[in-house]
Design a protein around this motif. Sequence first.
Motif, PDB file in Angstrom:
ATOM      1  N   THR A   1      -6.293   5.298   4.198  1.00  0.00           N
ATOM      2  CA  THR A   1      -6.720   4.376   4.699  1.00  0.00           C
ATOM      3  C   THR A   1      -7.282   3.501   2.764  1.00  0.00           C
ATOM      4  O   THR A   1      -8.383   4.171   2.459  1.00  0.00           O
ATOM      5  CB  THR A   1      -8.598   4.761   5.310  1.00  0.00           C
ATOM      6  OG1 THR A   1      -8.171   4.672   7.295  1.00  0.00           O
ATOM      7  CG2 THR A   1      -9.699   3.594   5.901  1.00  0.00           C
TER       8      THR A   1
ATOM      9  N   VAL B   1       0.970  -1.272  -0.033  1.00  0.00           N
ATOM     10  CA  VAL B   1       0.132  -0.163  -0.469  1.00  0.00           C
ATOM     11  C   VAL B   1       0.621   0.955   0.137  1.00  0.00           C
ATOM     12  O   VAL B   1       1.842   1.435   0.454  1.00  0.00           O
ATOM     13  CB  VAL B   1      -1.472   0.016   1.494  1.00  0.00           C
ATOM     14  CG1 VAL B   1      -1.811   0.434   1.192  1.00  0.00           C
ATOM     15  CG2 VAL B   1      -1.793  -1.128   1.552  1.00  0.00           C
TER      16      VAL B   1
ATOM     17  N   TRP C   1      -6.969 -10.394  -0.619  1.00  0.00           N
ATOM     18  CA  TRP C   1      -7.494  -8.939  -0.676  1.00  0.00           C
ATOM     19  C   TRP C   1      -7.883  -7.761  -1.369  1.00  0.00           C
ATOM     20  O   TRP C   1      -6.670  -8.098  -2.235  1.00  0.00           O
ATOM     21  CB  TRP C   1      -6.448  -7.817   0.370  1.00  0.00           C
ATOM     22  CG  TRP C   1      -6.475  -6.924   1.342  1.00  0.00           C
ATOM     23  CD1 TRP C   1      -7.239  -7.073   2.925  1.00  0.00           C
ATOM     24  CD2 TRP C   1      -5.637  -5.374   1.024  1.00  0.00           C
ATOM     25  NE1 TRP C   1      -7.227  -5.852   2.883  1.00  0.00           N
ATOM     26  CE2 TRP C   1      -6.207  -4.746   2.113  1.00  0.00           C
ATOM     27  CE3 TRP C   1      -4.781  -5.325  -0.061  1.00  0.00           C
ATOM     28  CZ2 TRP C   1      -6.165  -3.641   2.063  1.00  0.00           C
ATOM     29  CZ3 TRP C   1      -4.310  -4.106   0.377  1.00  0.00           C
ATOM     30  CH2 TRP C   1      -4.796  -3.435   0.683  1.00  0.00           C
TER      31      TRP C   1
ATOM     32  N   CYS D   1      -8.343  -4.770  -3.122  1.00  0.00           N
ATOM     33  CA  CYS D   1      -8.312  -2.632  -3.124  1.00  0.00           C
ATOM     34  C   CYS D   1      -8.418  -2.063  -3.979  1.00  0.00           C
ATOM     35  O   CYS D   1      -8.131  -3.167  -5.381  1.00  0.00           O
ATOM     36  CB  CYS D   1      -6.473  -2.846  -2.686  1.00  0.00           C
ATOM     37  SG  CYS D   1      -5.489  -3.746  -3.573  1.00  0.00           S
TER      38      CYS D   1
ATOM     39  N   GLN E   1     -11.273  -0.828   3.103  1.00  0.00           N
ATOM     40  CA  GLN E   1     -10.684  -1.432   4.997  1.00  0.00           C
ATOM     41  C   GLN E   1      -9.278  -1.726   4.457  1.00  0.00           C
ATOM     42  O   GLN E   1      -8.708  -2.693   3.976  1.00  0.00           O
ATOM     43  CB  GLN E   1     -11.856  -1.873   5.146  1.00  0.00           C
ATOM     44  CG  GLN E   1     -12.892  -1.155   5.728  1.00  0.00           C
ATOM     45  CD  GLN E   1     -12.761   0.182   6.284  1.00  0.00           C
ATOM     46  OE1 GLN E   1     -11.992   0.824   6.689  1.00  0.00           O
ATOM     47  NE2 GLN E   1     -13.525   1.725   4.839  1.00  0.00           N
ATOM     48  N   TRP E   2      -8.783  -1.806   5.932  1.00  0.00           N
ATOM     49  CA  TRP E   2      -7.475  -3.109   5.956  1.00  0.00           C
ATOM     50  C   TRP E   2      -7.334  -3.936   5.926  1.00  0.00           C
ATOM     51  O   TRP E   2      -6.341  -4.956   5.978  1.00  0.00           O
ATOM     52  CB  TRP E   2      -6.758  -2.341   7.097  1.00  0.00           C
ATOM     53  CG  TRP E   2      -5.721  -1.004   6.776  1.00  0.00           C
ATOM     54  CD1 TRP E   2      -6.491   0.580   6.992  1.00  0.00           C
ATOM     55  CD2 TRP E   2      -4.913  -0.699   6.204  1.00  0.00           C
ATOM     56  NE1 TRP E   2      -5.811   1.812   6.795  1.00  0.00           N
ATOM     57  CE2 TRP E   2      -4.402   0.909   6.304  1.00  0.00           C
ATOM     58  CE3 TRP E   2      -3.672  -0.985   5.561  1.00  0.00           C
ATOM     59  CZ2 TRP E   2      -3.629   1.675   5.567  1.00  0.00           C
ATOM     60  CZ3 TRP E   2      -2.919  -0.664   4.898  1.00  0.00           C
ATOM     61  CH2 TRP E   2      -2.070   1.490   4.751  1.00  0.00           C
TER      62      TRP E   2
ATOM     63  N   SER F   1      -1.250  -3.854   6.541  1.00  0.00           N
ATOM     64  CA  SER F   1      -0.807  -2.858   6.738  1.00  0.00           C
ATOM     65  C   SER F   1       0.488  -2.114   6.136  1.00  0.00           C
ATOM     66  O   SER F   1       0.406  -2.512   4.888  1.00  0.00           O
ATOM     67  CB  SER F   1      -0.600  -2.732   8.069  1.00  0.00           C
ATOM     68  OG  SER F   1       1.730  -3.691   7.656  1.00  0.00           O
ATOM     69  N   HIS F   2       0.430  -0.882   5.770  1.00  0.00           N
ATOM     70  CA  HIS F   2       1.702   0.026   5.085  1.00  0.00           C
ATOM     71  C   HIS F   2       2.822  -1.077   4.901  1.00  0.00           C
ATOM     72  O   HIS F   2       2.858  -1.320   4.047  1.00  0.00           O
ATOM     73  CB  HIS F   2       1.925   1.022   5.651  1.00  0.00           C
ATOM     74  CG  HIS F   2       0.679   2.297   5.463  1.00  0.00           C
ATOM     75  ND1 HIS F   2       0.374   2.860   6.229  1.00  0.00           N
ATOM     76  CD2 HIS F   2       0.816   2.619   3.928  1.00  0.00           C
ATOM     77  CE1 HIS F   2      -0.270   3.471   5.770  1.00  0.00           C
ATOM     78  NE2 HIS F   2      -0.361   3.823   4.450  1.00  0.00           N
TER      79      HIS F   2
END
Length: 809
Positions: free
Chosen positions: A696, A690, A731, A733, A700-701, A705-706
């Motif tokens: 955000t 990310v 996931w 995104c 959502q996460w 995480s980063h």
Amino acid sequence: MLLTKSFNFLNLFRYEVGDWVKFKRSVKTPAHGWQGARHKSVGFIQSVQEQNNLIVSFCSGEVHVLADEVIKVIPLDRGQHVQLKADVKEPLYGWRGQSRDSIGTVLCVDDDGILRVGFPGASRGYKADPAEMERVEEFMVGDWVRIRPSLTTAKHGLGAVTPGSIGIVYCIRPDNSLLLELSYLPSPWHCEPEEVEPVIPLRIGDQVCVKRSVAEPRYAWGGETHHSVGRISDIENDGLLIIEILNRPIPWQADPSDMEKVENFKVGDWVRVKASVSSPKYGWEDVTKSSIGIIHSLEEDGDMGVAFCFRSKPFCCSVTDMEKVPPFELGQEIHMAQSVVQPRLGWSCETPATIGKIARIDMDGTLNVSILLIMSGFGLNDSIVLSFDLQSYKWICEFATAPVKVSGRVGLWKVAPGDTERLPGFEVGDWVRLKPSNGNRPSYDWNGIGKESIAVVHSVQENGYLELACCFRKGRLMTHYTDVEKVSCLKIGQHIRFRVGLVEPRWGWRGAQADSRGIITGVHADGEVRITFYGVLGLWKGDPADLKVEDMFGVREWVKLKDDASGWKSIGPGSIGCVQGIGYDGDLWNGNVLVGFCGESEQWAGPFSELKKVDGPVIGQRVRVKMSVKQPRFGWSGHSHGSVGTVSTIDADGKLRIYTPAGSKAWMLDPAEVEIVEEDEICIGDWVKVKGSISTPTHQWGEVSHASIGVVHRLEEGELWVSFCFSERLWLCKLSEMEKVRPFKVGDKVRIKEGLASPRWGWGMETYVSKGEIVGVDANGKLRIRFQWREGKLWTGDPADIALDKSFV
């Protein structure tokens, strides 16, 4: 006198009826004359006469010879493999469709001494002079061979030998018969080459397992099963294998015919369950024998995880359960297999007749297929307009005054690879040749036209067969598309020469020479080419298999002066220019290439060897000046190293004219001074994280995480599905929320990141100072690391916990 008579008596009975003989080299003129025979003629004895006379049957007829004028030769027997001798220019009985490298089988020997040889594709036996044929030497000492499983009797007896056994060639006897060493025999076994077949040898270090077809191996089980995987640590002279198996205290012995090599799998290979496997190690679950997936993980104990497009998590099995399949590739044309009633991923408005082309492949093997719309009633020159009606969910094809509606869809059709059949991929006009044989002798001789010959696809049949045309063969040749491979076709205007090692072109030299160079002026539909050679009157007819394309530069191609090239005016090694043509002295190419370099009004003329082809810029590409260039040849024109512009024009000498929004006029640059600015586009298989600017994500996460690093598994309409090693689910995104990172690769030297509180799966025996090497990378990014000074199981890590170590020693 008595001694002479005794000698003649012994000499007389050296020979028996049926012995094969030929004239001795020392014989200049036989006592009874040649009688139609030749010095190299080979025949067999019909009868033994008194006074040292023999009647020998040669192809030319029966000949009277003296016993001391001939010598015995090893006969050619029925079933032996033979081919024409290399020094035979023209066979006595002609070629009859066979080529020099054709291999045949002796069918019989006629009473008149003529051999009858059978060739693949021939309807009857081929007549041959035995003096022109020789036995094919297929094997050498040390070769691994298998006794043919279909063998029921052997010329020298089977004894305790079991057909299908694997052994090693111990000796080759003068008559070309073999002595084999077998692991279960105390002494070598005598056999003929035709009674065995070559096999791929096993090597020390190979991973092996017991064949599924072997219920009880020759050397008893020691707690192993068909799923057990071992590594060969040693091989005895007779082929006996010494195998080390994980967690087994002592090595295991095995007969090579009981074992099979486990394929060298790697993450990303396409696989399916072997046909010989009745049940995988951990059961079938929802997988079938037709299912095709992609390997996502490999364990040290021989287990693997395979991703199937219809499963949410990998399928666990043993490497002994699976086999590789040819990978699917972008651009391949596919259709649904006839046996499929309901596809795994649904029909999605398509039918069994739909044909599509693979446009994208997800990491789980999902094929994203673009549909090929086949529309009848339109001519090649008709203009059509396609648009999609969202209300009727149909493509509207506008032609003339009336719109015609055909079935269509939005987006790509998702297809499971196990449900599909690949189309041959051959088109009419493709040039093909026989695929290389894996053995010493091709299993399919392409109807005797020779494995190096080139043919042209004349038609493509629905059952996968191709009708081929050859320039030197009348009629058409049928073959299956799996037996041939595409080759580059020759085109009008190409410079050509004869291939290295060519003894004679198919239709003779006819004025040309081995070092002649020419230009193709015509190409026929059957592959026959017409060439113009300097000094040869008229057009020269040639077989494409005799020719090779001269690696010439085309006009307008970008070339670069090699580092060892000499300088010329302002031009030196590394300079980039455009090819303008080739140099001629009269009608003959003088070996020089003409190149235009920017800044020079004259063309550079030099040898072909001083240039190499490079990928130069094209109109529309974004470029910038290389950091190593301190001052561009034509100045900065108000720009800097940070300026990025678009190539708007390329002059004939290669000079670039760059458009930049900030510039008032075109910026001129030397192509050797620029580098292409590539767009950092994210694709399936890329490693991503990310962006730091995203507070955000849209979806959502979750557990991400980063710092998390994952692998893109799917990409569709601006959204990504990313796999992380700590999550079984993909996931979701937005494409704009992610950025690419350098992927970890096998062989990378790594360490644990400083300041890390605890690795995701614990420290184990490692610390911050531990240094290791990556030996395995799963498809979700999970790393397997072998750390220095540590023995035993590999360390498993999250890529977010690992950093490259450039100081590794």
